[in-house]
Design a protein around this motif. Sequence first.
Motif, PDB file in Angstrom:
ATOM      1  N   GLY A 112       0.898  -1.384  -0.017  1.00  0.00           N
ATOM      2  CA  GLY A 112       0.080  -0.145  -0.125  1.00  0.00           C
ATOM      3  C   GLY A 112       0.883   1.110  -0.004  1.00  0.00           C
ATOM      4  O   GLY A 112       1.966   1.204   0.066  1.00  0.00           O
ATOM      5  N   ALA A 113       0.178   2.242  -0.265  1.00  0.00           N
ATOM      6  CA  ALA A 113       0.794   3.716  -0.265  1.00  0.00           C
ATOM      7  C   ALA A 113       1.538   3.985   0.974  1.00  0.00           C
ATOM      8  O   ALA A 113       1.050   3.533   2.083  1.00  0.00           O
ATOM      9  N   ASN A 114       2.560   4.727   0.900  1.00  0.00           N
ATOM     10  CA  ASN A 114       3.341   5.138   2.037  1.00  0.00           C
ATOM     11  C   ASN A 114       3.940   3.727   2.707  1.00  0.00           C
ATOM     12  O   ASN A 114       4.329   4.225   4.187  1.00  0.00           O
ATOM     13  N   ALA A 115       3.899   2.557   2.729  1.00  0.00           N
ATOM     14  CA  ALA A 115       4.283   1.646   3.196  1.00  0.00           C
ATOM     15  C   ALA A 115       5.978   1.814   3.000  1.00  0.00           C
ATOM     16  O   ALA A 115       6.303   1.867   2.189  1.00  0.00           O
ATOM     17  N   THR A 116       6.645   1.105   4.079  1.00  0.00           N
ATOM     18  CA  THR A 116       8.077   0.837   3.976  1.00  0.00           C
ATOM     19  C   THR A 116       8.380  -0.618   4.318  1.00  0.00           C
ATOM     20  O   THR A 116       7.873  -1.375   5.168  1.00  0.00           O
ATOM     21  N   ILE A 117       9.270  -1.020   3.159  1.00  0.00           N
ATOM     22  CA  ILE A 117       9.675  -2.684   3.465  1.00  0.00           C
ATOM     23  C   ILE A 117      11.111  -2.440   3.811  1.00  0.00           C
ATOM     24  O   ILE A 117      11.889  -1.952   3.042  1.00  0.00           O
ATOM     25  N   VAL A 118      11.359  -2.941   4.992  1.00  0.00           N
ATOM     26  CA  VAL A 118      12.822  -2.762   5.475  1.00  0.00           C
ATOM     27  C   VAL A 118      13.552  -3.970   4.948  1.00  0.00           C
ATOM     28  O   VAL A 118      13.021  -4.983   4.549  1.00  0.00           O
ATOM     29  N   CYS A 119      14.724  -3.576   4.412  1.00  0.00           N
ATOM     30  CA  CYS A 119      15.438  -4.619   3.719  1.00  0.00           C
ATOM     31  C   CYS A 119      15.637  -6.075   4.269  1.00  0.00           C
ATOM     32  O   CYS A 119      15.842  -5.924   5.510  1.00  0.00           O
ATOM     33  N   GLY A 120      16.024  -7.142   3.488  1.00  0.00           N
ATOM     34  CA  GLY A 120      16.489  -8.265   3.986  1.00  0.00           C
ATOM     35  C   GLY A 120      15.109  -9.250   4.408  1.00  0.00           C
ATOM     36  O   GLY A 120      15.252 -10.431   4.983  1.00  0.00           O
ATOM     37  N   ASN A 121      14.131  -8.786   3.914  1.00  0.00           N
ATOM     38  CA  ASN A 121      12.935  -9.594   4.305  1.00  0.00           C
ATOM     39  C   ASN A 121      12.274 -10.182   2.855  1.00  0.00           C
ATOM     40  O   ASN A 121      12.572  -9.553   1.709  1.00  0.00           O
ATOM     41  N   THR A 122      11.301 -11.060   3.067  1.00  0.00           N
ATOM     42  CA  THR A 122      10.554 -11.678   1.763  1.00  0.00           C
ATOM     43  C   THR A 122       9.046 -11.316   2.123  1.00  0.00           C
ATOM     44  O   THR A 122       8.575 -11.623   3.073  1.00  0.00           O
ATOM     45  N   GLY A 124       5.480 -12.747   1.051  1.00  0.00           N
ATOM     46  CA  GLY A 124       4.858 -13.940   0.391  1.00  0.00           C
ATOM     47  C   GLY A 124       3.960 -13.784  -0.767  1.00  0.00           C
ATOM     48  O   GLY A 124       3.645 -12.587  -0.982  1.00  0.00           O
ATOM     49  N   ARG A 125       3.705 -14.634  -1.495  1.00  0.00           N
ATOM     50  CA  ARG A 125       2.643 -14.419  -2.626  1.00  0.00           C
ATOM     51  C   ARG A 125       1.171 -14.259  -2.259  1.00  0.00           C
ATOM     52  O   ARG A 125       0.722 -14.503  -1.129  1.00  0.00           O
ATOM     53  N   TRP A 126       0.621 -13.166  -2.890  1.00  0.00           N
ATOM     54  CA  TRP A 126      -0.538 -12.740  -2.533  1.00  0.00           C
ATOM     55  C   TRP A 126      -0.852 -12.048  -1.304  1.00  0.00           C
ATOM     56  O   TRP A 126      -1.890 -11.735  -0.865  1.00  0.00           O
ATOM     57  N   ALA A 127       0.419 -11.709  -0.706  1.00  0.00           N
ATOM     58  CA  ALA A 127       0.302 -10.862   0.654  1.00  0.00           C
ATOM     59  C   ALA A 127      -0.200  -9.487   0.544  1.00  0.00           C
ATOM     60  O   ALA A 127      -0.011  -9.059  -0.763  1.00  0.00           O
ATOM     61  N   MET A 128      -0.804  -8.821   1.321  1.00  0.00           N
ATOM     62  CA  MET A 128      -0.985  -7.612   1.243  1.00  0.00           C
ATOM     63  C   MET A 128      -0.757  -6.778   2.297  1.00  0.00           C
ATOM     64  O   MET A 128      -0.844  -7.199   3.543  1.00  0.00           O
ATOM     65  N   ILE A 129       0.031  -5.800   1.976  1.00  0.00           N
ATOM     66  CA  ILE A 129       0.736  -4.630   3.079  1.00  0.00           C
ATOM     67  C   ILE A 129      -0.158  -3.542   3.077  1.00  0.00           C
ATOM     68  O   ILE A 129      -0.252  -2.773   2.327  1.00  0.00           O
ATOM     69  N   ALA A 130      -0.765  -3.270   4.334  1.00  0.00           N
ATOM     70  CA  ALA A 130      -1.627  -1.961   4.358  1.00  0.00           C
ATOM     71  C   ALA A 130      -0.849  -0.706   4.581  1.00  0.00           C
ATOM     72  O   ALA A 130       0.414  -0.677   4.296  1.00  0.00           O
ATOM     73  N   SER A 131      -1.352   0.432   3.795  1.00  0.00           N
ATOM     74  CA  SER A 131      -0.831   1.617   3.645  1.00  0.00           C
ATOM     75  C   SER A 131      -0.238   2.106   4.883  1.00  0.00           C
ATOM     76  O   SER A 131      -0.752   2.077   6.093  1.00  0.00           O
ATOM     77  N   GLY A 132       1.054   2.476   5.074  1.00  0.00           N
ATOM     78  CA  GLY A 132       1.422   3.190   5.983  1.00  0.00           C
ATOM     79  C   GLY A 132       2.132   2.211   6.813  1.00  0.00           C
ATOM     80  O   GLY A 132       2.925   2.359   7.817  1.00  0.00           O
TER      81      GLY A 132
END
Length: 188
Positions: A112-122, A124-132
């Motif tokens: 989602g918008a404005n989310a942050t993915i810290v490096c070194g992580n995976t 998964g398939r079809w996962a959904m990360i909420a905005s922010g």
Amino acid sequence: MSYFVHESSYIDENVSIGAGTKVWHFSHVQKGAQIGEKCSLGQNVNISNNVKIGKGVKIQNNVAVYEGVELEDYVFCGPSMVFTNDLTPRSKYPKGNEGYRKTLIKYGASIGANATIVCGNTIGRWAMIASGAVVTKDVPDYALMAGVPAKQIGWVCECGMVLKNELKCNECDREYMLKGRELKEKAE
């Protein structure tokens, strides 16, 4: 040319871009990047050196996909979401690409918008990360993640609908089952 690049964007040498892909205003695709077919890169998108992007990926405005990040097919990156590639950056002590941590966003995942993915992580398939949300650890397939740091708050169907307790999608009728801590689609 079998793909579209807006005249305000830059494509470096030694780049592979698949047929039907569109690169919109003020974007930059750097050396060694590989972008699959039918992708959409919005305004002000930066694809760093040697990044791999699958087919059908949508990257919305103001996203930088840094070296060390890989996006599998049909990934969605919302506006202004952030990837990192160094857990301990210092301007005075740059590590270069040898110090980058690999981040993998698997098939069909949405961020989602404005989310942050810290490096070194995976993710998964079809996962959904909420905005922010701020993802600081691996995310299971089909997981719905929200918060800072992100925590799993449920499961989502392949079609994107939140699954209720019975793990059957009210929108597309797919059915799922839990095997341990993993969600699997029921076999036909």
